[in-house]
Enzyme design. Structure first.
Site, PDB file in Angstrom:
ATOM      1  N   VAL A  58       0.836  -1.198   0.000  1.00 33.95           N
ATOM      2  CA  VAL A  58       0.000   0.000   0.000  1.00 33.95           C
ATOM      3  C   VAL A  58       0.876   1.255   0.000  1.00 33.95           C
ATOM      4  O   VAL A  58       0.622   2.214  -0.733  1.00 33.95           O
ATOM      5  CB  VAL A  58      -0.968  -0.001   1.194  1.00 33.95           C
ATOM      6  CG1 VAL A  58      -1.788   1.286   1.226  1.00 33.95           C
ATOM      7  CG2 VAL A  58      -1.901  -1.209   1.124  1.00 33.95           C
ATOM      8  N   CYS A  59       1.927   1.249   0.820  1.00 30.80           N
ATOM      9  CA  CYS A  59       2.828   2.402   0.878  1.00 30.80           C
ATOM     10  C   CYS A  59       3.478   2.674  -0.473  1.00 30.80           C
ATOM     11  O   CYS A  59       3.675   3.835  -0.856  1.00 30.80           O
ATOM     12  CB  CYS A  59       3.916   2.165   1.918  1.00 30.80           C
ATOM     13  SG  CYS A  59       3.310   1.972   3.595  1.00 30.80           S
ATOM     14  N   THR A  60       3.803   1.621  -1.190  1.00 30.12           N
ATOM     15  CA  THR A  60       4.423   1.780  -2.511  1.00 30.12           C
ATOM     16  C   THR A  60       3.487   2.547  -3.438  1.00 30.12           C
ATOM     17  O   THR A  60       3.910   3.459  -4.154  1.00 30.12           O
ATOM     18  CB  THR A  60       4.762   0.408  -3.098  1.00 30.12           C
ATOM     19  OG1 THR A  60       5.695  -0.252  -2.226  1.00 30.12           O
ATOM     20  CG2 THR A  60       5.384   0.529  -4.483  1.00 30.12           C
TER      21      THR A  60
ATOM     22  N   LEU B 267       3.244   6.400  -2.265  1.00 34.93           N
ATOM     23  CA  LEU B 267       4.374   7.262  -2.604  1.00 34.93           C
ATOM     24  C   LEU B 267       4.410   7.553  -4.100  1.00 34.93           C
ATOM     25  O   LEU B 267       4.759   8.664  -4.513  1.00 34.93           O
ATOM     26  CB  LEU B 267       5.677   6.620  -2.148  1.00 34.93           C
ATOM     27  CG  LEU B 267       5.909   6.614  -0.641  1.00 34.93           C
ATOM     28  CD1 LEU B 267       7.281   6.052  -0.313  1.00 34.93           C
ATOM     29  CD2 LEU B 267       5.784   8.001  -0.055  1.00 34.93           C
TER      30      LEU B 267
END
Length: 211
Positions: free
Chosen positions: A44-46, A49
């Site tokens: 999810v973080c990928t 960003l």
């Protein structure tokens, strides 16, 4: 530590992917968005960003500096950036704070032990040029954030900081706004000479100033 709306946000020194910073000095006269990630090399973080990198020109246009944070060390940020560019089409074009000692995470209450006692939740802090907190959001690790919504609320915050208006539900830049109740009809005649539509004495709709 709990940071409430209107509080001056904590200042801090940190190492980032674009060199060391002191937060308040780095912000300067700009608005700021500080947002945390539970952990590098997570799915999810990928996507988040990559999305912020894609929207960077929109933040720039609004005089907003964006900065991310995770508890991973600096060298891990550089390696992760390659994955983000490969999978999302955009490499991070804004600084990422390395917070392995959880110093900044502690100052901003980004670690919620009942969710995880080691990883940060998905926190968002919007800070004004006066270094005061204008908005905060907290998401669980499982839910990616909607950065179009964050841009929308920045539009509202910047507009309402300059004019005696509030923005209604689902408002978008360019749509009608509401005259705040503290402005009398007499005062409103001076502020909004083009007039407004009164739906209720407390609900006066007016075109967005400047549009």
């Amino acid at each position: 530590m709990t940071i409430r709306l209107g509080d001056v946000v904590p200042d801090f020194d940190a190492e980032t992917t674009e060199g060391p910073i002191r937060f308040h000095e780095w912000l300067g006269d700009s608005w700021g968005v500080l947002f945390s990630h539970p952990k590098n090399f997570t799915p999810v973080c990928t996507t988040e960003l990559g999305q912020v990198a894609r929207l960077k020109p929109e933040f720039d246009r609004r005089n907003v500096k964006v900065i991310g944070l995770s508890v991973d060390p600096l060298d891990a940020h550089a390696k992760w950036a390659e994955d983000i560019a490969e999978t999302q089409g955009y490499a991070p074009n804004f600084p990422l704070i390395a917070d392995p000692e959880r110093t900044v995470s502690g100052l901003y209450d980004m670690i919620h032990p009942n969710a995880s006692d080691t990883l940060t939740v998905r926190s968002v802090f919007i800070v004004g040029p006066d270094k005061k907190l204008k908005l905060s959001l907290t998401y669980p690790a499982s839910a990616g954030r909607n950065f179009d919504e964050i841009l929308r609320v920045i539009d509202s915050l910047q507009l309402t900081a300059q004019h005696a208006v509030a923005t209604p539900a689902n408002w978008k830049d360019g749509e009608d706004v509401i005259i705040v109740p503290s402005v009398s009809d007499e005062a409103a005649k001076e502020k909004f000479p083009g007039g407004w539509k009164t739906l209720k004495p407390y609900l006066r709709v007016v075109p967005q100033p400047g549009k």
